[in-house]
Design a protein around this motif. Structure first.
Motif, short mmCIF file in Angstrom:
data_model
loop_
_atom_site.label_atom_id
_atom_site.label_comp_id
_atom_site.label_asym_id
_atom_site.label_seq_id
_atom_site.Cartn_x
_atom_site.Cartn_y
_atom_site.Cartn_z
N UNK A 12 -10.23 -11.04 6.39
CA UNK A 12 -9.50 -11.86 5.42
C UNK A 12 -8.53 -11.02 4.60
N UNK A 13 -8.97 -9.82 4.21
CA UNK A 13 -8.09 -8.95 3.43
C UNK A 13 -6.89 -8.49 4.27
N UNK A 14 -7.13 -8.14 5.52
CA UNK A 14 -6.02 -7.75 6.39
C UNK A 14 -5.06 -8.91 6.60
N UNK A 15 -5.59 -10.11 6.72
CA UNK A 15 -4.74 -11.30 6.84
C UNK A 15 -3.88 -11.49 5.58
N UNK A 16 -4.49 -11.32 4.40
CA UNK A 16 -3.73 -11.47 3.16
C UNK A 16 -2.69 -10.38 3.00
N UNK A 17 -3.00 -9.17 3.47
CA UNK A 17 -1.99 -8.10 3.41
C UNK A 17 -0.74 -8.49 4.19
N UNK A 18 -0.92 -9.07 5.36
CA UNK A 18 0.23 -9.52 6.15
C UNK A 18 0.95 -10.65 5.41
N UNK A 19 0.19 -11.59 4.89
CA UNK A 19 0.78 -12.75 4.21
C UNK A 19 1.54 -12.35 2.95
N UNK A 20 0.98 -11.43 2.18
CA UNK A 20 1.53 -11.09 0.86
C UNK A 20 2.42 -9.84 0.89
N UNK A 21 2.45 -9.14 2.02
CA UNK A 21 3.23 -7.91 2.09
C UNK A 21 2.59 -6.79 1.29
N UNK A 22 1.25 -6.78 1.22
CA UNK A 22 0.52 -5.77 0.46
C UNK A 22 -0.21 -4.84 1.43
N UNK A 23 -0.99 -3.90 0.87
CA UNK A 23 -1.68 -2.92 1.72
C UNK A 23 -3.06 -2.62 1.14
N UNK A 24 -3.75 -3.67 0.69
CA UNK A 24 -5.06 -3.46 0.06
C UNK A 24 -6.09 -2.89 1.01
N UNK A 25 -6.03 -3.26 2.27
CA UNK A 25 -7.05 -2.81 3.21
C UNK A 25 -7.00 -1.31 3.46
N UNK A 26 -5.85 -0.69 3.19
CA UNK A 26 -5.67 0.73 3.50
C UNK A 26 -6.71 1.61 2.82
N UNK A 27 -7.15 1.23 1.63
CA UNK A 27 -8.10 2.07 0.89
C UNK A 27 -9.45 2.20 1.60
N UNK A 28 -9.71 1.32 2.57
CA UNK A 28 -10.98 1.36 3.29
C UNK A 28 -10.84 1.93 4.70
N UNK A 29 -9.62 2.31 5.08
CA UNK A 29 -9.34 2.61 6.49
C UNK A 29 -9.13 4.08 6.83
N UNK A 30 -9.47 4.98 5.91
CA UNK A 30 -9.32 6.41 6.21
C UNK A 30 -10.23 6.80 7.37
N UNK A 31 -9.85 7.86 8.07
CA UNK A 31 -10.72 8.40 9.12
C UNK A 31 -12.10 8.67 8.54
N UNK A 32 -13.11 8.16 9.21
CA UNK A 32 -14.49 8.27 8.73
C UNK A 32 -14.67 7.68 7.34
N UNK A 33 -13.79 6.72 7.00
CA UNK A 33 -13.89 6.03 5.72
C UNK A 33 -14.91 4.90 5.77
N UNK A 34 -14.98 4.08 4.71
CA UNK A 34 -16.00 3.03 4.62
C UNK A 34 -16.00 2.05 5.79
N UNK A 35 -14.81 1.63 6.22
CA UNK A 35 -14.76 0.67 7.32
C UNK A 35 -15.21 1.31 8.64
N UNK A 36 -14.75 2.51 8.92
CA UNK A 36 -15.13 3.19 10.16
C UNK A 36 -16.64 3.41 10.21
N UNK A 37 -17.24 3.79 9.08
CA UNK A 37 -18.68 4.03 9.05
C UNK A 37 -19.45 2.73 9.25
N UNK A 38 -18.97 1.65 8.60
CA UNK A 38 -19.65 0.36 8.76
C UNK A 38 -19.55 -0.12 10.20
N UNK A 39 -18.37 0.03 10.78
CA UNK A 39 -18.15 -0.44 12.15
C UNK A 39 -19.04 0.32 13.13
#
Length: 209
Positions: A142-169
């Protein structure tokens, strides 16, 4: 434990919007989206109910268990009943009901504002480090969808190499157990499909013509 059968007002709204045709079960895995006939009939009924249900009835459903909350969140999302944003954000952050969180994330994506992105960010900060249960994949989608819709980059803070999203995935979808790689784009596309479906169904309502 509450039982809607013992509360006349709640019983009426559950039996009108949640249990007919086991609607709540359809909303868990959305099989209707891949069935052309069901896609049209299910969406028409959902769209009609999304404008017919009252705010008080939605509040009753949101205050009950996961089946009611999941159904309510789809009805809220379809008609963009943004008056329920704060309550949906509270429920998402409470993380008390498995499955219902998917609907909460869809509703926030459907509202489509910066306020909704902030609620998703708050949830992800709190729960992305956890891998026991939750709706982190739906929230990231949902956040990635809103980033596209709003022209923002909120999801980036979770997407670093070995960051929170990578570890959860890695924890929830280990590469060695997956037939195909799992990516954020897949979860974003799920939300995008749901939002496009809601748009189509709402535009098809007689009152929208």
């Amino acid at each position: 434990m509450r039982n809607h059968r013992h509360e006349p007002a709640l019983k009426a709204v559950v039996e009108t919007y949640v249990t007919p045709g086991r609607r709540y079960l359809q909303l868990v895995n959305t099989p209707f989206l891949s069935d052309p006939a069901a896609r049209q009939t299910f969406g028409r009924a959902l769209a009609g109910d999304s404008v017919r249900i009252t705010d008080d009835e939605l509040a009753l459903l949101l205050g009950y268990e996961w089946r009611a909350q999941l159904t309510a969140s789809w009805l809220v999302a379809f008609a963009r009943r943004a008056a329920h944003r704060e309550r949906i954000g509270e429920l998402l952050l409470a993380n008390e009901r498995i499955y219902a969180g998917r609907g909460f994330c869809f509703a926030l994506a459907r509202f489509g504002t910066e306020a909704d992105a902030r609620l998703l960010v708050d949830y992800l900060h709190a729960f992305l480090p956890r891998t026991d249960r939750g709706e982190q994949d739906s929230a990231m989608g949902a956040l990635a969808y809103l980033d596209v819709l709003l022209g923002t980059d909120h999801a980036a803070q979770f997407l670093a190499d070995n960051g929170p999203w990578a570890r959860w995935l890695r924890a929830r979808c280990p590469p060695e157990r997956a037939d195909v790689p799992v990516s954020l784009d897949q979860f974003r596309e799920v939300i995008q499909t749901q939002c496009s479906y809601a748009d189509h169904c709402m535009k098809a309502l007689p009152s929208a013509r």
